[in-house]
Design a protein around this motif. Structure first.
Motif, mmCIF file in Angstrom:
data_model
loop_
_atom_site.group_PDB
_atom_site.id
_atom_site.type_symbol
_atom_site.label_atom_id
_atom_site.label_comp_id
_atom_site.label_asym_id
_atom_site.label_seq_id
_atom_site.Cartn_x
_atom_site.Cartn_y
_atom_site.Cartn_z
ATOM 1 N N ALA A 11 10.144 -7.620 -1.394
ATOM 2 C CA ALA A 11 9.138 -6.577 -1.611
ATOM 3 C C ALA A 11 8.938 -6.423 -3.119
ATOM 4 N N ARG A 49 4.628 11.562 5.473
ATOM 5 C CA ARG A 49 4.676 11.569 4.007
ATOM 6 C C ARG A 49 3.533 12.345 3.371
ATOM 7 N N ASP A 117 -0.448 9.156 2.489
ATOM 8 C CA ASP A 117 0.136 8.204 1.553
ATOM 9 C C ASP A 117 -0.717 6.949 1.383
ATOM 10 N N TYR A 120 -5.755 2.814 5.124
ATOM 11 C CA TYR A 120 -5.875 1.430 5.573
ATOM 12 C C TYR A 120 -7.151 1.297 6.398
ATOM 13 N N ARG A 172 2.155 -5.231 3.879
ATOM 14 C CA ARG A 172 2.352 -3.815 4.197
ATOM 15 C C ARG A 172 2.588 -3.064 2.895
ATOM 16 N N GLN A 174 4.197 0.338 1.459
ATOM 17 C CA GLN A 174 5.155 1.356 1.883
ATOM 18 C C GLN A 174 5.371 2.356 0.751
ATOM 19 N N GLU A 176 7.451 5.404 -0.483
ATOM 20 C CA GLU A 176 8.731 6.047 -0.223
ATOM 21 C C GLU A 176 8.833 7.277 -1.111
ATOM 22 N N ASP A 181 12.748 9.525 2.060
ATOM 23 C CA ASP A 181 13.423 8.240 1.902
ATOM 24 C C ASP A 181 14.509 8.225 0.822
ATOM 25 N N VAL A 186 6.506 2.941 -4.599
ATOM 26 C CA VAL A 186 5.531 2.319 -3.710
ATOM 27 C C VAL A 186 5.810 0.825 -3.726
ATOM 28 N N ILE A 189 5.041 -5.077 0.640
ATOM 29 C CA ILE A 189 5.921 -5.933 1.422
ATOM 30 C C ILE A 189 5.101 -7.097 1.936
#
Length: 195
Positions: A11, A49, A117, A120, A172, A174, A176, A181, A186, A189
């Motif tokens: 990642a 989030r 967050d 998409y 992806r 992600q 956090e 988390d 950010v 991935i």
């Protein structure tokens, strides 16, 4: 056959904690500049989030403007177009976790800023708007996201964007957050390549 964990592409960190904080500062300033009457603004975080991000933005807006905007949360579980819940029968798919929707203010006459967050396809935001309108009719609905990764399937455009990030469909993004988390960052991935 998929790659082992050691062979999988790593990642890539797109934003570290400091960059994420600067991004939220900028979004908070943009919300202040775009809304002349902050007393009529409400931040509405989309679980999970988005709620933490809305709380942070609320603190920043108060710090920068002296106005404490209203804060709410919305759960979109039963508004999603990909959730199938069967009454009285065994579920065919894993059942979603339902969280609380809290809107302790009148929506009428307000500008509601939905906070999430990652943007998409736009389906999550469509579901959030539908959920919001079940509670009332806000004057305006705006959208604030940390990352816009493209690939829209619905005509939805954010008003406030932390980072525009063109991605491949298989990748992806992600986000956090410390609240969920235990770290702020950010990640991008990469898609797993098949052998």
């Amino acid at each position: 056959m998929g790659l082992t964990a050691a062979q999988a592409p790593a990642a890539r960190e797109l934003l570290n904690a400091d960059a994420l904080q600067r991004t939220l500062h900028r979004i908070a300033h943009e919300i202040i500049e775009a809304n002349a009457n902050l007393d009529n603004v409400a931040l509405v975080g989309i679980h999970t989030r988005g709620v933490s991000l809305a709380q942070r933005l609320r603190r920043l807006i108060q710090e920068f403007s002296g106005v404490e905007v209203a804060l709410g949360t919305v759960d979109i579980t039963f508004y999603r177009d990909d959730v199938q819940v069967r009454g009285g029968e065994a579920p065919l798919h894993p059942q979603p976790l339902v969280r609380a929707t809290r809107l302790d203010f009148q929506l009428e006459g307000r500008t509601c800023v939905l906070v999430d967050d990652v943007l998409y396809t736009g389906r999550t935001i469509r579901a959030a708007i539908e959920a919001l309108f079940d509670f009332g009719r806000p004057e305006r609905v705006q959208l604030a996201v940390v990352v816009d990764r493209g690939h829209r399937e619905l005509p939805i455009r954010p008003d406030y964007v932390g980072k525009n990030l063109p991605t491949a469909r298989g990748e992806r993004v992600q986000v956090e957050l410390v609240e969920v988390d235990e770290i702020d960052r950010v990640l991008l991935i990469p898609e797993e390549t098949q052998q």
